[in-house]
Scaffold this motif. Sequence first.
Motif, PDB file in Angstrom:
ATOM      1  N   THR A   1       1.115  -1.115   0.401  1.00 17.31           N
ATOM      2  CA  THR A   1      -0.016   0.190  -0.140  1.00 17.31           C
ATOM      3  C   THR A   1       0.667   1.534  -0.321  1.00 17.31           C
ATOM      4  OG1 THR A   1      -1.458  -1.091   1.378  1.00 17.31           O
ATOM      5  CG2 THR A   1      -1.927   0.921   1.420  1.00 17.31           C
ATOM      6  N   ALA A   2       1.659   1.361   1.183  1.00 12.98           N
ATOM      7  CA  ALA A   2       3.025   2.538   0.985  1.00 12.98           C
ATOM      8  C   ALA A   2       3.508   3.232  -0.159  1.00 12.98           C
ATOM      9  CB  ALA A   2       3.828   2.294   1.962  1.00 12.98           C
ATOM     10  N   TYR A   3       3.346   1.612  -0.887  1.00 19.46           N
ATOM     11  CA  TYR A   3       4.676   1.653  -2.675  1.00 19.46           C
ATOM     12  C   TYR A   3       3.784   2.351  -3.186  1.00 19.46           C
ATOM     13  CZ  TYR A   3       6.887   0.665  -6.513  1.00 19.46           C
ATOM     14  OH  TYR A   3       7.142   0.404  -7.737  1.00 19.46           O
ATOM     15  N   LYS A   4       2.859   1.676  -3.735  1.00 22.90           N
ATOM     16  CA  LYS A   4       1.181   2.707  -3.958  1.00 22.90           C
ATOM     17  C   LYS A   4       1.508   4.203  -3.785  1.00 22.90           C
ATOM     18  CE  LYS A   4      -1.206  -1.762  -5.133  1.00 22.90           C
ATOM     19  NZ  LYS A   4      -2.787  -2.092  -4.126  1.00 22.90           N
ATOM     20  N   ILE A   5       1.428   4.064  -2.435  1.00 26.26           N
ATOM     21  CA  ILE A   5       1.008   5.525  -2.254  1.00 26.26           C
ATOM     22  C   ILE A   5       2.240   6.598  -3.140  1.00 26.26           C
ATOM     23  CG2 ILE A   5       1.023   7.197   0.225  1.00 26.26           C
ATOM     24  CD1 ILE A   5      -0.664   4.852   1.094  1.00 26.26           C
ATOM     25  N   ARG A   6       3.336   6.127  -2.771  1.00 29.92           N
ATOM     26  CA  ARG A   6       4.733   6.652  -3.191  1.00 29.92           C
ATOM     27  C   ARG A   6       4.457   6.964  -4.651  1.00 29.92           C
ATOM     28  NH1 ARG A   6       7.564   3.705   1.312  1.00 29.92           N
ATOM     29  NH2 ARG A   6       8.310   2.394  -0.172  1.00 29.92           N
ATOM     30  N   ALA A   7       4.018   6.201  -5.120  1.00 33.33           N
ATOM     31  CA  ALA A   7       4.025   5.854  -6.537  1.00 33.33           C
ATOM     32  C   ALA A   7       2.892   7.342  -6.940  1.00 33.33           C
ATOM     33  CB  ALA A   7       3.943   4.484  -7.182  1.00 33.33           C
ATOM     34  N   SER A   8       2.023   7.085  -6.272  1.00 32.09           N
ATOM     35  CA  SER A   8       0.721   8.425  -6.838  1.00 32.09           C
ATOM     36  C   SER A   8       1.631   9.744  -6.225  1.00 32.09           C
ATOM     37  CB  SER A   8      -0.845   7.751  -6.134  1.00 32.09           C
ATOM     38  OG  SER A   8      -1.197   8.502  -6.445  1.00 32.09           O
TER      39      SER A   8
END
Lengths: 78, 163
Positions: free
Chosen positions: A27-34
Amino acid sequence: MKFFVLLSMLLWFSGESNGCPLCKSATAYKIRASLLGPGMLWNMFYMVLPFIIFAAIIYVTYYGFPVNELFRQKTKWK
Amino acid sequence: MNYKPLLAAGTLLGIGLGGFVDGIIFHQVLQLHSMLSAKLPQDNLVNVKVSMVWDGLFHAFTWVATAVGIRMLWHAGTISNCPWSGKMMWGALLIGWGTFNLVEGIIDHHLINIHHVVELLGTSIYDYIFLATGIILIGVGLMITRQAKSNQASVHSLSELKH
């Protein structure tokens, strides 16, 4: 006490609770990517834009219009 | 009489506090919109978390505006010919709050469309009510500051007559 330790461990290791922007989870990876995606600079600009205008309004309230000053200097009698 | 330092400080404080009213009530308590809610649908955890970061940055900027406003107010208090008028301060605060609603409303809600007052409705009557509150607050603030100026002018002329 054991209950709170167990609860905090559950929260710590569950994927959703680790969804902070600096955490290490899917989830954190997706947040950073966004957050750091191609639109980041535009998003920053959109957020800052009203504050640039506020700063200009406060400047004019305090010092007056800079254009007026320039105009006054140009049209001064010699 | 130099009113400008107090007027500028009060207006900046009003902008900062108006930003906090918007952020706390609409973004956090009622959750009607967030900074980028028109671009990021608030229907999954990732988008909500990303919006939370942008809301945080918005609050950081409003905090800076408030802090600079306090610094300017402190400076205004040290200027000998700047009248220390509560009425002028209240007027300036309302002008600042109205300015926040008007500028933020025009730019974010209408020009670049990054969010709306009630995101579920898109551009709606609530966006126009938001702009109207800005105009009303500026109008009331201007009236109060004008009254404060005339009161100060009469007090000043009376004190000059006594001397």
